[in-house]
Design a protein around this motif. Structure first.
Motif, PDB file in Angstrom:
ATOM      1  N   MET A  75       0.816  -1.205   0.000  1.00  0.00           N
ATOM      2  CA  MET A  75       0.000   0.000   0.000  1.00  0.00           C
ATOM      3  C   MET A  75       0.849   1.254   0.000  1.00  0.00           C
ATOM      4  SD  MET A  75      -1.044   2.527   2.325  1.00  0.00           S
ATOM      5  CE  MET A  75      -0.407   1.769   3.790  1.00  0.00           C
ATOM      6  N   ASP A  76       0.344   2.271  -0.670  1.00  0.00           N
ATOM      7  CA  ASP A  76       0.928   3.612  -0.642  1.00  0.00           C
ATOM      8  C   ASP A  76      -0.207   4.589  -0.354  1.00  0.00           C
ATOM      9  OD1 ASP A  76       3.665   2.875  -1.774  1.00  0.00           O
ATOM     10  OD2 ASP A  76       2.318   2.186  -3.375  1.00  0.00           O
ATOM     11  N   LYS A  77       0.001   5.450   0.627  1.00  0.00           N
ATOM     12  CA  LYS A  77      -1.063   6.356   1.028  1.00  0.00           C
ATOM     13  C   LYS A  77      -0.476   7.728   1.368  1.00  0.00           C
ATOM     14  CE  LYS A  77      -5.014   6.601   4.247  1.00  0.00           C
ATOM     15  NZ  LYS A  77      -6.056   6.583   3.211  1.00  0.00           N
ATOM     16  N   THR A  78      -1.162   8.770   0.918  1.00  0.00           N
ATOM     17  CA  THR A  78      -0.767  10.129   1.267  1.00  0.00           C
ATOM     18  C   THR A  78      -1.713  10.648   2.339  1.00  0.00           C
ATOM     19  OG1 THR A  78       0.119  10.578  -0.931  1.00  0.00           O
ATOM     20  CG2 THR A  78      -0.441  12.478   0.430  1.00  0.00           C
ATOM     21  N   ILE A  79      -1.158  11.036   3.472  1.00  0.00           N
ATOM     22  CA  ILE A  79      -1.943  11.567   4.577  1.00  0.00           C
ATOM     23  C   ILE A  79      -1.959  13.086   4.438  1.00  0.00           C
ATOM     24  CG2 ILE A  79      -2.209  11.660   7.082  1.00  0.00           C
ATOM     25  CD1 ILE A  79      -2.429   8.848   5.883  1.00  0.00           C
ATOM     26  N   GLN A  80      -3.116  13.643   4.148  1.00  0.00           N
ATOM     27  CA  GLN A  80      -3.215  15.064   3.818  1.00  0.00           C
ATOM     28  C   GLN A  80      -3.344  15.971   5.033  1.00  0.00           C
ATOM     29  OE1 GLN A  80      -2.739  16.189   0.879  1.00  0.00           O
ATOM     30  NE2 GLN A  80      -3.141  14.491  -0.526  1.00  0.00           N
ATOM     31  N   SER A  81      -3.846  15.437   6.157  1.00  0.00           N
ATOM     32  CA  SER A  81      -4.168  16.310   7.289  1.00  0.00           C
ATOM     33  C   SER A  81      -4.051  15.565   8.609  1.00  0.00           C
ATOM     34  CB  SER A  81      -5.597  16.834   7.137  1.00  0.00           C
ATOM     35  OG  SER A  81      -6.530  15.764   7.219  1.00  0.00           O
ATOM     36  N   ARG A  82      -4.145  16.319   9.683  1.00  0.00           N
ATOM     37  CA  ARG A  82      -4.121  15.719  11.023  1.00  0.00           C
ATOM     38  C   ARG A  82      -5.304  14.777  11.206  1.00  0.00           C
ATOM     39  NH1 ARG A  82      -0.977  18.989  14.711  1.00  0.00           N
ATOM     40  NH2 ARG A  82      -2.349  18.463  16.452  1.00  0.00           N
ATOM     41  N   GLU A  83      -6.444  15.144  10.635  1.00  0.00           N
ATOM     42  CA  GLU A  83      -7.640  14.311  10.768  1.00  0.00           C
ATOM     43  C   GLU A  83      -7.420  12.946  10.123  1.00  0.00           C
ATOM     44  OE1 GLU A  83      -7.630  17.521   9.878  1.00  0.00           O
ATOM     45  OE2 GLU A  83      -8.365  18.184  11.847  1.00  0.00           O
ATOM     46  N   GLU A  84      -6.739  12.943   8.960  1.00  0.00           N
ATOM     47  CA  GLU A  84      -6.467  11.672   8.289  1.00  0.00           C
ATOM     48  C   GLU A  84      -5.413  10.866   9.042  1.00  0.00           C
ATOM     49  OE1 GLU A  84      -5.784  11.563   4.084  1.00  0.00           O
ATOM     50  OE2 GLU A  84      -6.997  13.348   3.731  1.00  0.00           O
ATOM     51  N   ALA A  85      -4.532  11.532   9.775  1.00  0.00           N
ATOM     52  CA  ALA A  85      -3.466  10.838  10.499  1.00  0.00           C
ATOM     53  C   ALA A  85      -3.963  10.213  11.797  1.00  0.00           C
ATOM     54  CB  ALA A  85      -2.326  11.808  10.802  1.00  0.00           C
ATOM     55  N   ARG A  86      -4.995  10.772  12.374  1.00  0.00           N
ATOM     56  CA  ARG A  86      -5.460  10.334  13.692  1.00  0.00           C
ATOM     57  C   ARG A  86      -5.804   8.846  13.759  1.00  0.00           C
ATOM     58  NH1 ARG A  86      -6.829  13.452  17.997  1.00  0.00           N
ATOM     59  NH2 ARG A  86      -6.791  15.314  16.686  1.00  0.00           N
ATOM     60  N   PRO A  87      -6.480   8.235  12.731  1.00  0.00           N
ATOM     61  CA  PRO A  87      -6.802   6.805  12.827  1.00  0.00           C
ATOM     62  C   PRO A  87      -5.583   5.909  13.002  1.00  0.00           C
ATOM     63  CG  PRO A  87      -8.113   7.835  11.097  1.00  0.00           C
ATOM     64  CD  PRO A  87      -7.115   8.852  11.541  1.00  0.00           C
ATOM     65  N   PHE A  88      -4.443   6.280  12.401  1.00  0.00           N
ATOM     66  CA  PHE A  88      -3.249   5.454  12.569  1.00  0.00           C
ATOM     67  C   PHE A  88      -2.747   5.532  14.006  1.00  0.00           C
ATOM     68  CE2 PHE A  88       1.349   4.809  12.645  1.00  0.00           C
ATOM     69  CZ  PHE A  88       1.429   3.553  12.064  1.00  0.00           C
ATOM     70  N   PHE A  89      -2.774   6.728  14.599  1.00  0.00           N
ATOM     71  CA  PHE A  89      -2.347   6.855  15.989  1.00  0.00           C
ATOM     72  C   PHE A  89      -3.261   6.027  16.891  1.00  0.00           C
ATOM     73  CE2 PHE A  89      -2.713   8.932  20.144  1.00  0.00           C
ATOM     74  CZ  PHE A  89      -1.394   8.851  20.564  1.00  0.00           C
ATOM     75  N   GLU A  90      -4.549   6.094  16.649  1.00  0.00           N
ATOM     76  CA  GLU A  90      -5.502   5.321  17.456  1.00  0.00           C
ATOM     77  C   GLU A  90      -5.284   3.830  17.279  1.00  0.00           C
ATOM     78  OE1 GLU A  90      -9.173   6.900  16.090  1.00  0.00           O
ATOM     79  OE2 GLU A  90      -9.050   8.730  17.326  1.00  0.00           O
TER      80      GLU A  90
END
Length: 543
Positions: A75-90
């Motif tokens: 997989m390759d994914k571009t995280i555009q914002s803090r909101e998109e990054a939050r699920p990975f932290f969770e």
């Protein structure tokens, strides 16, 4: 005009790592040690691990620069914002709690400066409970950047085989994918999506032929304007019929399409245009999956036409959900319509330039087959970058930069943060060209490598020519490029030219002729401390 022979970009290893001992390298501002990149990198990943174990979401989100890229085996994914990054932290928090992880360690294996404000590093991640591994150790590669006083992540590659992201528990694989492989995978995916509703920005169930046709020709023109041959080429069927009042022929290969793309680019450049637009005026369905439309192709500069309009007709065809071009009719012959067989002959590869007689000889590294794609992208941007200087068009020059852009010379590290900062650098290049009486400013790529799918580090030679002859010693330079919303942009510049006649704008002359810095607001953060260093003496120019 005199050169001092320093015609190569600064060597980062010499500048920061002249000895292997960090405590022997002194910082120019503070007198303290300049840290080895592996020290900086280890401190950064230690802080990430501390944040993970503290479940500190805001600190974790602050540790990245947006957008940033995430890569795994699948997989390759571009995280555009803090909101998109939050699920990975969770996801990581859930993994720590559910597996009762009491030790989260990242251990650096290797790190190096790509640029004074960028480091690429490799590390192993250990997730343990009671001293036992929850999963086998996992290899990772990370790119971190510092332009604001703090190091932040802009890319991470993890050796995991999970098919989904986020995932409940990583499935470590045997090793990291090379960046060239990831870049090739992404390019295939990107061009495979050419002409889809997502790419065209329309609804999947759109039925209005004019809406579809307009979206298609706008995306087509955008690829021309961006110099994005991969996307432009992917918007064609394998065979495309072309017609003018004088002739009819077919275009069957990427090399043939490349010649047409380059001819359009040359026409755009030579006309001095700043906009290439195709304006839809009519479209109709001529089959269940086929649209015929008409449009006017125009090139303008400052809103004024720089060539006669061309009336054109496209026939586009939908297959597997994507629209592709199958037939083109132009009302008048333009740059790409010559019947001569040579019109499709690919441009010859330019050999590295030879310095003028008596100049210092520079050894240029050759590109390997594995670097070809990165080298092509790098050269395309270099070709676009000289247009503004050769035509005096600042807008053309400006669109290629992503701000903030770091600038490095032998005795200067600074940050270009606005058009006002960038304009003097552009004006200097134009003034140098005019003062030398050069008729051409040229940049030729000598090497380029993918650092990440969205990052390229390249080397090139800058030349000022008159009647094909060098007016001064060719200058070797290094740029970092980053892909932003599908377009490659300049992220960092490094060179080592010292030129007493043409100082960088923003640098004054003392009574004894030395340069001194006076724009303290444009300072890149210090490598060791994260603080902005005092501006230092500089005698360089951008290349």
């Amino acid at each position: 005009m005199q050169d001092d022979g320093n015609d190569k970009p600064i060597n980062l290893q010499d500048k920061f790592l002249e000895t292997g001992a960090a405590d022997k390298l002194r910082n120019a501002k503070t007198g303290g040690p300049v840290l080895h990149p592996i020290v900086i990198y280890q401190r950064f990943i230690d802080e990430l691990s501390r944040i993970n174990m503290a479940f500190d979401a805001e600190a974790w989100l602050d540790a990245s620069e947006y957008p940033y890229n995430v890569h795994t085996d699948t997989m390759d994914k571009t995280i555009q914002s803090r909101e998109e990054a939050r699920p990975f932290f969770e996801m990581v928090c859930k993994m720590i709690r559910s597996n009762k992880i009491d030790s989260f360690r990242r251990v650096a294996d290797h790190a190096e400066f790509v640029d004074p404000s960028m480091i690429i590093g490799h590390h192993m991640t250990f997730l343990q409970t009671g001293g036992r591994n929850v999963v086998q150790p996992m290899a990772s590669r990370m790119v971190i950047r510092n332009t604001t006083g703090a190091w932040r992540m802009i890319s991470v590659t993890n050796a995991v085989a999970n098919a989904q992201y986020p995932y409940e528990l990583p499935e470590p694989s045997d090793g990291l994918l090379p960046m060239a492989n990831i870049a090739a995978r992404n390019e295939q995916m990107r061009t495979r999506e050419a002409g889809t509703p997502t790419h065209l920005g329309i609804d999947e169930d759109e039925t209005n032929p004019l809406t579809i046709y307009r979206a298609f020709i706008e995306a087509f023109s955008a690829a021309n304007m961006a110099g994005d041959f991969g996307m432009w080429c992917a918007m064609h069927r394998d065979r495309v019929r072309k017609h003018t009042p004088d002739e009819d022929w077919t275009v069957d290969t990427p090399n043939e399409r490349r010649a047409i793309f380059d001819a359009i680019a040359a026409e755009f450049r030579d006309s001095g245009a700043d906009t290439h637009r195709r304006r839809a005026i009519f479209a109709e369905w001529i089959g269940p999956h086929r649209i015929r439309g008409k449009h006017i192709s125009e090139m303008t500069r400052g809103g004024k036409k720089v060539r006669p309009e061309v009336d054109s007709q496209f026939i586009i065809d939908r297959k597997h959900g994507a629209w592709r071009l199958v037939d083109v009719t132009n009302s008048a012959p333009i740059a790409d319509s010559s019947a001569d067989a040579q019109r499709y002959k690919p441009a010859p590869v330019t050999a590295p330039p030879q310095p003028r007689q008596g100049a210092k000889v520079v050894a240029f590294p050759s590109a390997t087959a594995a670097q070809t794609d990165a080298l092509s992208i790098y050269q395309e941007l270099l070709d676009q970058s000289v247009i503004g200087v050769n035509t005096g068009n600042f807008a053309e020059h400006r669109r290629l930069f992503h701000l903030p852009c770091a600038f490095h010379a032998e005795q200067l590290d600074t940050l270009i943060t606005s058009d006002d900062d960038l304009r003097p650098y552009f004006d200097t290049l134009v003034r140098v060209r005019q003062s030398l009486g050069a008729d051409t400013f040229q940049r030729i790529a000598t090497r380029a490598d993918f650092i990440d799918d969205g990052l390229i580090a390249g080397h090139h030679v800058a030349r000022m020519l008159r009647d094909g002859k060098d007016m001064k010693t060719p200058i070797e330079a290094r740029w970092l490029l980053r892909r932003i919303r599908g377009h490659w942009r300049i992220l960092s510049i490094a060179n080592g030219l010292v030129d007493h006649d043409f100082p960088l704008p923003g640098l004054g002359h003392d009574a004894d002729g030395d340069h001194h810095a006076r724009r303290a607001s444009n300072q890149t953060p210090d490598t060791a401390t994260g603080e902005a260093p005092a501006r230092r003496t500089d005698k360089g120019e951008t290349t």
